[in-house]
Scaffold this active site. Structure first.
Site, PDB file in Angstrom:
ATOM      1  N   ASP A 137       1.021  -1.044   0.052  1.00 40.60           N
ATOM      2  CA  ASP A 137      -0.086   0.089   0.088  1.00 40.60           C
ATOM      3  C   ASP A 137       0.950   1.253   0.256  1.00 40.60           C
ATOM      4  O   ASP A 137       1.396   1.564   1.069  1.00 40.60           O
ATOM      5  CB  ASP A 137      -0.835  -0.128   1.251  1.00 40.60           C
ATOM      6  CG  ASP A 137      -1.928   1.234   1.430  1.00 40.60           C
ATOM      7  OD1 ASP A 137      -2.202   1.638   0.283  1.00 40.60           O
ATOM      8  OD2 ASP A 137      -2.152   1.835   2.399  1.00 40.60           O
ATOM      9  N   GLU A 175      -1.203  -1.604  -4.777  1.00 38.58           N
ATOM     10  CA  GLU A 175      -2.418  -0.805  -4.958  1.00 38.58           C
ATOM     11  C   GLU A 175      -2.313   0.272  -5.803  1.00 38.58           C
ATOM     12  O   GLU A 175      -1.445   0.691  -5.758  1.00 38.58           O
ATOM     13  CB  GLU A 175      -3.130  -0.585  -3.849  1.00 38.58           C
ATOM     14  CG  GLU A 175      -4.757   0.195  -3.767  1.00 38.58           C
ATOM     15  CD  GLU A 175      -5.121   0.625  -2.522  1.00 38.58           C
ATOM     16  OE1 GLU A 175      -6.221   1.387  -2.549  1.00 38.58           O
ATOM     17  OE2 GLU A 175      -4.547   0.228  -1.554  1.00 38.58           O
ATOM     18  N   ASP A 178      -2.487   1.070   7.016  1.00 38.08           N
ATOM     19  CA  ASP A 178      -1.706   0.947   5.852  1.00 38.08           C
ATOM     20  C   ASP A 178      -1.489  -0.457   5.720  1.00 38.08           C
ATOM     21  O   ASP A 178      -1.248  -1.244   4.499  1.00 38.08           O
ATOM     22  CB  ASP A 178      -0.522   1.663   6.123  1.00 38.08           C
ATOM     23  CG  ASP A 178      -0.910   3.327   6.077  1.00 38.08           C
ATOM     24  OD1 ASP A 178      -1.324   3.627   4.949  1.00 38.08           O
ATOM     25  OD2 ASP A 178      -0.737   3.834   7.171  1.00 38.08           O
TER      26      ASP A 178
END
Length: 161
Positions: free
Chosen positions: A8, A67, A139
């Site tokens: 992330d 992501e 996160d």
């Protein structure tokens, strides 16, 4: 058996999550966040690159999954997020790892069943799937969500999500 690292990306906090995938089973290996607030931006990018490279070297994942960057009203934020994403991805490129990227909506749809799910819903699902304490950071849970999504997609190729 495959090791999957999920990322992330963030310019202040970058989450990572490593899972072991075997057919229909998942095992949490390691996860955490790289905190970068006290450094200037170029130094943060270097830290992201070095940390991700070291994590990859230690755990030897087959797949690197990140992501996708989403559009924001602030062009400067999008640019910095993109650069953070590139710093992490470059570590995987340099180590010849298979790279995949998924949109946030797809991750939420696959994990929670709703592409507009809230971060807390995703975190709760990740913790449920991997039997983790709900004290993990957002996160970290987002990074694990990316890795879990990839596991589901490679093990359910015949299904439409």
């Amino acid at each position: 058996m495959s090791i999957i690292i999920g990322i992330d990306p963030g310019s202040y906090v970058t989450g990572y999550g490593i899972i072991k995938s075997e057919k229909n089973t998942l095992k949490h290996i390691k996860s955490g966040s790289i905190f970068l607030k006290k450094h200037d931006f170029k130094k943060r990018l270097k830290i992201i690159y070095i940390c991700i490279k070291n994590i990859i070297n230690k755990f030897k994942p087959k797949y690197f999954v990140i992501e996708q960057i989403f559009f924001s009203k602030n062009p400067s934020s999008v640019l910095k997020l993109g650069q953070a994403s590139c710093a992490a991805t470059l570590a995987a490129i340099n180590l010849d790892i298979l790279i995949f990227e998924y949109a946030s909506k797809k991750i939420k749809k696959i994990l929670v069943g709703d592409g507009k799910a809230k971060k807390l819903q995703v975190k709760n699902k990740v913790c449920s799937i991997l039997n983790l304490s709900k004290s993990i950071g957002i996160d970290t849970s987002d990074a694990l969500a990316v890795a879990i999504t990839h596991h589901y997609l490679i093990n359910n190729k015949d299904k439409i999500f």
